[in-house]
Design an enzyme around this catalytic site. Structure first.
Site, PDB file in Angstrom:
ATOM      1  N   GLU A 612      34.637  53.918  64.213  1.00 36.51           N
ATOM      2  CA  GLU A 612      35.404  54.471  65.432  1.00 36.51           C
ATOM      3  C   GLU A 612      34.452  54.045  66.550  1.00 36.51           C
ATOM      4  OE1 GLU A 612      34.628  58.868  66.049  1.00 36.51           O
ATOM      5  OE2 GLU A 612      36.238  59.798  64.425  1.00 36.51           O
ATOM      6  N   HIS A 651      35.493  64.600  69.657  1.00 35.86           N
ATOM      7  CA  HIS A 651      34.024  65.065  68.773  1.00 35.86           C
ATOM      8  C   HIS A 651      33.076  64.062  69.269  1.00 35.86           C
ATOM      9  CE1 HIS A 651      34.824  62.680  65.195  1.00 35.86           C
ATOM     10  NE2 HIS A 651      34.622  61.738  65.097  1.00 35.86           N
TER      11      HIS A 651
END
Length: 692
Positions: A612, A651
């Site tokens: 990510e 997150h």
């Protein structure tokens, strides 16, 4: 949670850090508000951005009659895309000297950095390296007396000020810990004409996890800095970011949401928002999400992309039906469901009989449907089409020898910490159903019970006196989860998997510092766990996407792990092991740690890395691969390539820093011999090619 200067100073003041007297003035009140301190006054725009002074957002008023027109001038500014919701008014200060002081949590160094600068101001780094002194503070030890002295002597302050400076710095550090701050900056810290230290400007960032656990921190949040949609989403517990496209996006799981956002943007169907339902897509959240998307005039169609892991697709469909109230949706909906009870979810959607609800068999089918729904006046936003980054060359052998091993199989005895809780019981049952060897559980003050045929103990130490434990899994609430990790590591359990999300970053920093010498391998926190397909699972992942085979999967995202595993399985490519390393900024086992174990893992012939934006985890892995000559082929995918800079997507670990970094990340991986896929569709194809 980023605080403006006014709220930063309110927090400083409450903590005992001296700040100037000040009051807030909102548009429309500038004619009636009269500061109760002497002229001259300093009017400061309260916008969550830098460059306020250069933009004319900090002005001096020497005559009370000039106050209102000056305030109105500031209210009319747009500072780097930010409006000015209110201003802070302070008395002018006689300044003898300016310097810089900050405390910041460093993701790369895994500690708190104390930085002092001999000169402060907006160009803090222009003074050269000699201007700044940076020291590492490790938790739980905290700020040391020698670090205070080093900071004081670096600033070259008069000896008579040492006591005041020491007290200020100690108070500053305590304020950071007491309030869960990721950043506390005083710029400038001034020495006034009467030899007093004063925080003339302040910037504070609060850990969202800490704020969630401590509702009193909500007093520092100012909704004026966010849009109506962002405030509504925040209240509902949704992760929401407004974008510039026309497709409203609703997904469960940050990794899959980022990948879906990229797919839309690269397909010239730009997303209007990022909206992550998380694992709790209940009726209330679903209703709020739909209200946000239907209430946004620029949303012309809605794409619901669900991969049911723990979450049931059928429950999502039922929540959608209830939220719509048996009426045709105001805007077309394209729904793709896969995973847990996807068939049940699709059945519910079809039974609704809505002409504007379109069911897609997969993500590419959804794209084709959305193309037919594209309005004539849709905004055109160009994203360069990504190309698969093929490796320059495979890493050369370096003679590196590894003795590490995975050591997890069907026989691994498992301890469940928090077994008596709802989540603990649910997933203990599911792990047992898969064949996992759960031998004991721990819940303080619940010892002597038996749950699902598993004996419960009061402590890990008690459990280990009666059982050999190969791995523990933690289902403990965020307030106590860090201590549960510490307990497992102090008892030297080989593997500890911390499922819990929402743990304050300071707490994990302290735990990882304390367990440096422990042999325990900590996975997470905020991880779906570990699964060895066909043998055991120590986690919360669904089992349907996985089958035994030769490919290891390492990922920072749960839903992305399930999505890719399902695609590999559909291509008849099984998995040797899948490890969710966790989505938080501070985690235990890193990519490279698992790679070290996979070198000797005979069942693994290739590795898929699902990365990510945010952090340096993938770059660090690439460096490890080159340095050690890792000889197994690596296929990878990076989610979030089209993310807006500075926005946190889901997150805490997923944030694209301003200035980019995604291109550099991908190029670093390619040079290390990775095949970096441009889309999820390519992962299975590229993996199949390298296995031939």
């Amino acid at each position: 949670m980023l605080l403006n200067e006014h709220m930063s100073k309110a927090l400083f003041n409450k903590a005992g850090i001296p700040v100037p007297q000040g009051l807030s003035v909102f548009p429309g009140s500038e004619e009636t508000v009269v500061p109760d301190f002497a002229l001259p006054w300093i009017l400061k725009a309260q916008a969550l951005t830098g460059g306020r002074g250069k933009a004319g957002g900090v002005l001096r008023v020497d005559d009370a009659h000039d106050f209102a027109p000056t305030a109105r001038r500031i209210f009319g500014l747009n500072i780097q895309g930010h409006s000015v919701p209110f201003i802070r008014v302070e008395p002018a200060v006689i300044i003898d000297r300016e310097c810089y002081l900050s405390l910041s949590v460093s993701r790369s160094r895994g500690c708190i950095l104390l930085t002092v600068g001999r000169e402060g101001g907006v160009e803090i780094e222009s003074g050269g390296r000699a201007n700044l002194l940076v020291q590492e503070i490790h938790l739980p030890a905290g700020l040391a007396a020698n670090q205070i002295r080093a900071a004081f002597f670096h600033l070259g302050l008069d000896k008579a000020l040492f006591g005041d400076f020491s007290a200020l710095l100690a108070t500053f550090f305590k304020a950071m810990l007491d309030n869960g701050l990721l950043l506390a900056e005083i710029n400038p810290l001034v020495l006034t004409g009467d030899n007093r230290f004063l925080a003339l400007d302040g910037k504070v960032e609060v850990d969202d996890n800490f704020a969630e656990l401590n509702p009193a921190m909500e007093t520092y949040y100012q909704p004026e800095h966010a849009s109506h949609e962002e405030n509504v989403a925040r209240a509902a517990g949704l992760s929401y970011v407004k974008l510039d496209g026309w497709v409203g996006l609703m997904v469960n799981g940050a990794g899959l949401a980022m990948a879906t956002m990229d797919l839309l943007n690269f397909s010239r169907l730009p997303a209007r928002n990022f909206l992550d339902l998380g694992g709790a897509a209940d009726h209330t959240r679903m209703r709020t999400a739909l209200e946000l998307l239907f209430g946004d005039a620029r949303v012309r169609a809605v794409f619901i992309n669900m991969y049911g892991g723990i979450l049931s697709c059928r429950n999502v469909a039922l929540a959608l039906r209830e939220a719509l109230g048996d009426r045709e949706p105001d805007k077309p909906i394209v729904a793709r469901m896969s995973g847990n009870d996807a068939a049940g979810g699709i059945e519910v959607l079809r039974a609704m009989g809505c002409d504007t609800v379109h069911i897609a068999s997969d993500m590419q089918a959804a794209i084709r449907i959305l193309e037919t729904l594209k309005p004539q006046d849709a905004p055109v936003i160009e994203f360069p089409a990504p190309q698969t980054a093929l490796p320059e060359a495979r890493p050369q052998p370096t003679g590196h020898v590894s003795t590490a091993s995975l050591g997890i199989d069907r026989d691994t005895p498992i301890l469940v910490q928090g077994i008596t809780g709802r989540e603990g019981q649910l997933h203990t049952r599911l792990m047992q159903a898969y064949g996992a060897n759960v031998v004991a559980g721990v819940t303080p003050f619940k010892g002597g019970q038996e749950i699902l045929g598993v004996p419960v103990y009061n402590s890990v130490a008690q459990a280990m006196r009666h059982h050999k434990i190969g791995a523990s899994i933690i289902f403990v609430p965020p307030r106590m989860a860090a201590d549960a990790v510490l307990e497992a590591a102090c008892n030297e359990i080989p593997w500890t998997i911390c499922i819990t999300e929402g743990i304050a970053q300071h707490e994990m920093l302290a735990v990882f510092e304390q367990i440096k010498s422990s042999p325990t391998q900590v996975v997470g926190p905020n991880t779906p766990g570990v699964i060895v397909p066909g043998q055991t699972k120590i986690g919360i992942m669904p089992t349907d996407p996985f089958m035994p085979g030769p490919v290891a999967i390492l990922s920072r995202s749960g839903t992305l792990t399930y999505e890719v595993s399902a695609r590999l399985t559909a291509s008849n490519i099984g998995q040797s092991v899948c490890v969710g390393i966790g989505g938080d900024p501070f985690i235990g086992v890193k990519y490279a740690d698992v790679f070290e174990m996979l070198r000797n893992h005979e069942a693994t012939r290739a590795v898929v890395v699902l990365g990510e934006i945010g952090g340096q985890a993938e770059e660090n892995l690439a460096e490890y691969v080159v340095r050690t000559g890792f000889d197994k082929p690596v296929v990878s995918f990076i989610a979030g390539r089209t993310a807006p800079p500075g926005k946190r997507l889901g997150h805490a670990g997923a944030i694209l820093e301003k200035g980019g970094g995604v291109g550099r990340k991908i190029e670093t991986m390619r040079r290390a011999g990775f095949t970096v896929c441009s889309s999820l569709e390519e992962v299975a194809n590229e993996t199949s090619c390298i296995l031939k």
